[in-house]
Design a protein around this motif. Structure first.
Motif, short mmCIF file in Angstrom:
data_model
loop_
_atom_site.label_atom_id
_atom_site.label_comp_id
_atom_site.label_asym_id
_atom_site.label_seq_id
_atom_site.Cartn_x
_atom_site.Cartn_y
_atom_site.Cartn_z
N GLU A 13 -107.17 -12.66 -83.96
CA GLU A 13 -108.36 -12.22 -84.71
C GLU A 13 -109.26 -13.41 -84.96
OE1 GLU A 13 -110.04 -9.70 -85.55
OE2 GLU A 13 -108.57 -8.16 -85.11
N GLN A 14 -110.49 -13.28 -84.56
CA GLN A 14 -111.47 -14.30 -84.90
C GLN A 14 -112.63 -13.55 -85.52
OE1 GLN A 14 -111.98 -16.05 -80.97
NE2 GLN A 14 -111.02 -17.87 -81.78
N LEU A 67 -107.82 -11.58 -91.14
CA LEU A 67 -107.72 -13.00 -90.80
C LEU A 67 -106.37 -13.47 -90.27
CD1 LEU A 67 -110.29 -14.44 -91.23
CD2 LEU A 67 -109.36 -15.47 -93.26
N ALA A 90 -102.43 -16.78 -87.97
CA ALA A 90 -101.30 -15.84 -87.86
C ALA A 90 -99.99 -16.64 -87.89
CB ALA A 90 -101.40 -15.05 -86.56
N GLY A 115 -103.95 -19.52 -84.87
CA GLY A 115 -103.57 -20.51 -85.89
C GLY A 115 -103.16 -19.90 -87.21
N PHE A 134 -108.25 -21.96 -99.11
CA PHE A 134 -106.94 -21.46 -98.68
C PHE A 134 -105.90 -22.18 -99.53
CE2 PHE A 134 -107.65 -19.13 -94.66
CZ PHE A 134 -109.01 -19.37 -94.50
N SER A 192 -114.78 -21.68 -98.38
CA SER A 192 -113.49 -20.98 -98.45
C SER A 192 -112.46 -21.85 -99.13
CB SER A 192 -112.97 -20.68 -97.05
OG SER A 192 -113.98 -20.09 -96.29
N GLY A 221 -117.87 -19.90 -94.89
CA GLY A 221 -117.21 -18.83 -95.64
C GLY A 221 -116.87 -17.65 -94.74
N ILE A 222 -116.21 -16.67 -95.34
CA ILE A 222 -115.77 -15.50 -94.57
C ILE A 222 -116.24 -14.25 -95.30
CG2 ILE A 222 -113.74 -14.29 -93.65
CD1 ILE A 222 -112.36 -17.17 -94.13
N LYS A 231 -113.73 -27.31 -88.95
CA LYS A 231 -114.44 -26.62 -87.87
C LYS A 231 -115.56 -25.74 -88.42
CE LYS A 231 -112.23 -23.45 -85.17
NZ LYS A 231 -111.27 -23.04 -84.16
N PHE A 232 -115.28 -25.07 -89.54
CA PHE A 232 -116.25 -24.10 -90.06
C PHE A 232 -117.13 -24.68 -91.17
CE2 PHE A 232 -112.86 -21.55 -88.12
CZ PHE A 232 -113.63 -20.83 -87.22
N ASN A 266 -109.37 -25.83 -89.45
CA ASN A 266 -110.32 -24.71 -89.61
C ASN A 266 -111.42 -25.08 -90.59
OD1 ASN A 266 -109.17 -22.97 -87.83
ND2 ASN A 266 -108.06 -21.77 -89.35
N ALA A 267 -110.98 -25.67 -91.73
CA ALA A 267 -111.96 -26.01 -92.77
C ALA A 267 -113.03 -26.94 -92.19
CB ALA A 267 -111.26 -26.66 -93.95
N GLY A 297 -111.38 -21.74 -80.50
CA GLY A 297 -110.01 -21.45 -80.94
C GLY A 297 -109.45 -20.24 -80.23
N THR A 298 -108.23 -19.89 -80.63
CA THR A 298 -107.59 -18.74 -79.98
C THR A 298 -107.37 -17.60 -80.97
OG1 THR A 298 -105.50 -19.75 -80.57
CG2 THR A 298 -106.29 -20.09 -78.32
N GLY A 299 -107.56 -17.89 -82.25
CA GLY A 299 -107.29 -16.86 -83.25
C GLY A 299 -105.80 -16.72 -83.55
P1 ADP Z 1 -108.92 -20.06 -84.46
O1 ADP Z 1 -108.04 -20.67 -83.43
O2 ADP Z 1 -109.97 -19.15 -83.89
O3 ADP Z 1 -109.47 -21.02 -85.47
P2 ADP Z 1 -107.38 -19.07 -86.68
O4 ADP Z 1 -106.30 -18.05 -86.71
O5 ADP Z 1 -107.02 -20.42 -87.16
O6 ADP Z 1 -107.92 -19.08 -85.21
O7 ADP Z 1 -108.58 -18.51 -87.52
C1 ADP Z 1 -109.01 -17.18 -87.34
C2 ADP Z 1 -110.42 -16.98 -87.77
O8 ADP Z 1 -110.55 -17.11 -89.19
C3 ADP Z 1 -111.40 -18.01 -87.23
O9 ADP Z 1 -111.83 -17.69 -85.93
C4 ADP Z 1 -112.52 -17.94 -88.24
O10 ADP Z 1 -113.36 -16.86 -87.93
C5 ADP Z 1 -111.82 -17.62 -89.55
N1 ADP Z 1 -111.61 -18.82 -90.39
C6 ADP Z 1 -110.45 -19.51 -90.52
N2 ADP Z 1 -110.60 -20.54 -91.39
C7 ADP Z 1 -111.87 -20.51 -91.81
C8 ADP Z 1 -112.65 -21.32 -92.73
N3 ADP Z 1 -112.12 -22.36 -93.38
N4 ADP Z 1 -113.96 -20.98 -92.92
C9 ADP Z 1 -114.49 -19.93 -92.27
N5 ADP Z 1 -113.83 -19.13 -91.40
C10 ADP Z 1 -112.54 -19.41 -91.17
#
Ligand code: ADP
Length: 633
Positions: free
Chosen positions: A346-347, A341, A363, A361, A388, A386, A332-333, A299-300, A296-297, A357-359
């Motif tokens: 949830e995306q 989140l 969860a 991960g 985590f 962000s 960021g979020i 990807k975003f 995720n880190a 993605g599927t939203g």
């Molecule tokens: P996905 O498969 O969509 O990545 P996740 O459950 O892993 O599903 O993440 C859910 C949502 O949280 C993402 O769609 C994104 O909007 C947000 N997110 C997760 N990690 C980050 C991050 N490092 N920076 C920004 N947004 C994030």
């Protein structure tokens, strides 16, 4: 005969006054049940103007219905005959107009001074409104009880339906996962077989890589959905084993670093030097959480860095408390999205990224960390980045097996030392047998095949192979029965058997090992894991490809990034800007056909093109042009 003595006029008056002011109705009758007197209220009820009018009348002449009159008389008669008072009993009074009143009545025998019963004295109170209130309360109560019974039964039915729907859902998902894994085994298996071929070049190799990537992605999705259903059914459990923590982290880092570098994002790994070596944890799940958070880190994050920091908060003889932090300088979020989140599906934020993605991960990761008795924390600033983090308390262990041996360091295995080994593959699906056969035959194994346990058992007796790889679900004789037979037969019981199945639940895996499997290989088959298991079971030493001059040359060619001249880069950028990916691909392929040295560059751009990431391609090409890395024309 008079009831009161004549000279007691005053007392009579007084008595009348008391009776007329009482809230009760009062009357008295003689032995023949004719009225001798009553108070005003009673006269009123009886339909008379004054109490005097009642004297000498019977109940049949008053305002009540005939059967009510009869009932009164029966009661009065009983009191007179038995000489026993009846106190405070309830009775209905049906009036001539059909209305029913409820009365609380007392009847007492009237006695003369000599003790002889001369009549009956009665009093009653109209308790209709109280009775009605009681009655409606009773009705309400009954209705409520009925409703409770009905709702309870509805709830029970709903629960039964939900339970069986849940059961059906779990079964459906398990079957679906099994069904999807079988063709995926063919796809991923053959992608691995083909990618091991040395003759594969250019576009074909890229094609095979894409097939492998897409198949692997599909597998991740199947696993995510299965994980989620296990979480919902509270069936997700951890299986901690002893492992080498630095090796696990290193393998995660290597994987993620490649992804980050492909995007031009720095990957920083900061392990604490005091990190314990052997720990006990569920390797697969810990890896899954780290890869998800790091994935995720990356990807975003479009620029800057992604950092994995692993710190030791405390270290005792038996335990280590470890802090994992995943920090990015990405998009960021937003504050309002932070609470959603960790919900499944949830995306938040940028919709373009959501499609990747599927939203699920986060969860799943949160539930896994919860099972480790901890919680993932987030700190995030919109548009800045962000963070985590989670802290887990892990037992230390000395008996770890290095997971690094699992990583096929890229050296191609081409054979093994020693005598030729024979492997029996038992599977009802030809494509599954064919994957194993094509992965192993080129390494020098002789492969025997059987379609079910029974056929396998027969071959085992005549051929005595060195190792068996068996499926579980098969017609005629399944894998469990096969293992049972093998383990109970004198000449066969020491046969090495790897169980390979698409039923990947912990229970199936455990059951397979319980009935005597030596190891469990999940389908789709991962070639390095298969090789690792075989070498462990047969104590083999692999022979890797010798680094010949040409091979090392091609290795250099494959890793060193050589860029085409700036005019070519500019032309590619122009094509990318038009969004015409087809001609971009054609130009890239021509480039590599002209000079193989451009392969790493071409591969990088093609990879982005395969995911339709035109913006990223433009950025990359602009960066190459700006940084002046390009050779002069
Ligand atoms: P996905 O498969 O969509 O990545 P996740 O459950 O892993 O599903 O993440 C859910 C949502 O949280 C993402 O769609 C994104 O909007 C947000 N997110 C997760 N990690 C980050 C991050 N490092 N920076 C920004 N947004 C994030």
């Amino acid at each position: 005969m008079t009831l009161l003595s004549e000279n007691e006029d005053f007392q009579k008056q007084l008595l009348q006054l008391v009776m007329d002011t009482l809230p009760q109705r009062v009357f008295w009758k003689d032995r023949n049940l004719n009225y001798l007197g009553c108070n005003k209220l009673f006269a009123n009820d009886a339909g008379l103007m004054s109490p005097e009018e009642i004297v000498g009348k019977s109940d049949f002449e008053l305002a009540w219905e005939k059967f009510t009159a009869e009932a009164y008389r029966t009661d009065d008669r009983a009191v007179i005959d038995e000489g026993i008072a009846r106190i405070n009993y309830e009775e209905p009074q049906v009036l001539e107009d059909g209305t029913t009143l409820w009365l609380q009545t007392s009847k007492i025998p009237l006695r003369s001074q000599t003790g002889e019963i001369i009549g009956v004295f009665g009093s009653y109170e109209d308790i209709t409104s109280r009775k009605q209130a009681e009655l409606s309360l009773k009705n309400l109560n009954e209705e409520l009880e009925q409703r409770v019974v009905q709702r309870t039964s509805e709830l029970y039915q709903a629960k039964e339906a939900a339970d069986s729907a849940n059961q059906a859902k779990s079964e459906f998902l398990a079957n679906m996962s099994h069904e999807l894994r079988t063709p995926l085994n063919g796809i991923l298996g053959y992608a691995q077989i083909l990618s091991r071929s040395q003759t594969l070049q250019g576009r074909e190799r890229e094609g095979v890589n894409i097939i492998h990537q897409c198949g692997a992605h599909l597998l991740t999705l199947i696993n995510d959905v299965l994980d989620l259903s296990k979480i919902e059914a509270r069936k997700l459990e951890l299986s901690p084993t002893a492992l080498h923590l630095p090796a696990l982290l290193q393998s995660v880092v290597e994987m993620c670093r490649i992804k980050a570098e492909q995007k031009g994002v720095d990957f920083i790994y900061q392990p604490n030097p005091r990190l314990p070596e052997g720990i006990k944890a569920d390797e697969k799940r810990l890896r899954q959480v780290l890869i998800n958070l790091l994935g995720n880190a990356i990807k975003f994050t479009e620029q800057g860095s992604v950092t994995l920091r692993v710190d030791v908060l405390s270290l005792s003889e038996t335990h280590a408390s470890i802090l994992f932090e995943i920090i990015d300088t990405g998009i960021g979020i937003a504050e309002e999205n932070l609470s959603k989140l960790f919900d499944a599906f949830e995306q938040v934020g940028d919709e373009k990224k959501q499609s990747e993605g599927t939203g699920l991960g986060l969860a799943i990761s949160q539930r896994i960390v919860n099972l480790m008795e901890s919680e993932i924390q987030i700190k995030s600033q919109f548009q800045t980045g962000s963070e985590f983090s989670f802290i887990v308390d892990l037992p230390l262990s000395k008996n770890w097996v290095s997971s690094q041996t699992l990583i096929d360091g890229g050296d191609r295995i081409i054979g093994y030392d020693g005598q030729r080994c024979q492997i029996l593959v038992i599977d009802d699906r030809w494509e599954n047998r064919s994957v194993v056969q094509n992965l192993l035959e080129p390494l020098g194994f002789e492969i025997l095949e059987a379609e079910h346990g029974q056929a396998g058992l027969e071959l085992l007796q005549t051929q005595q192979p060195d190792l068996v790889i068996t499926d579980l679900t098969m017609p005629v004789m399944d894998g469990f029965q096969f293992l049972e037979q093998v383990r109970n037969r004198e000449g066969l019981k020491h046969t090495k058997v790897i169980v390979s199945s698409a039923s990947v639940s912990q229970t199936d895996r455990q059951m397979a090992l319980d009935v005597g499997g030596d190891d469990f290989l999940a389908k789709p088959v991962d070639a390095p894991s298969l090789f690792h298991m075989i070498s462990q079971q047969l104590q083999l030493t692999w022979v890797h490809e010798a680094p010949t001059a040409s091979a090392s040359d091609s290795a250099t060619v494959l890793t060193e990034l050589i860029l085409p001249p700036s005019t070519t880069l500019a032309a590619l950028l122009k094509t990318a800007e038009t969004g015409d990916l087809k001609s971009l691909r054609q130009k890239l392929n021509t480039l590599v056909d002209e000079d193989l040295a451009y392969r790493p560059f071409v591969d990088t751009v093609l990879q982005l093109a395969s995911q339709f990431m035109t913006e990223e391609i433009e950025k990359l090409l602009e960066q190459y042009l700006e940084n002046d890395l390009v050779p002069v024309d």
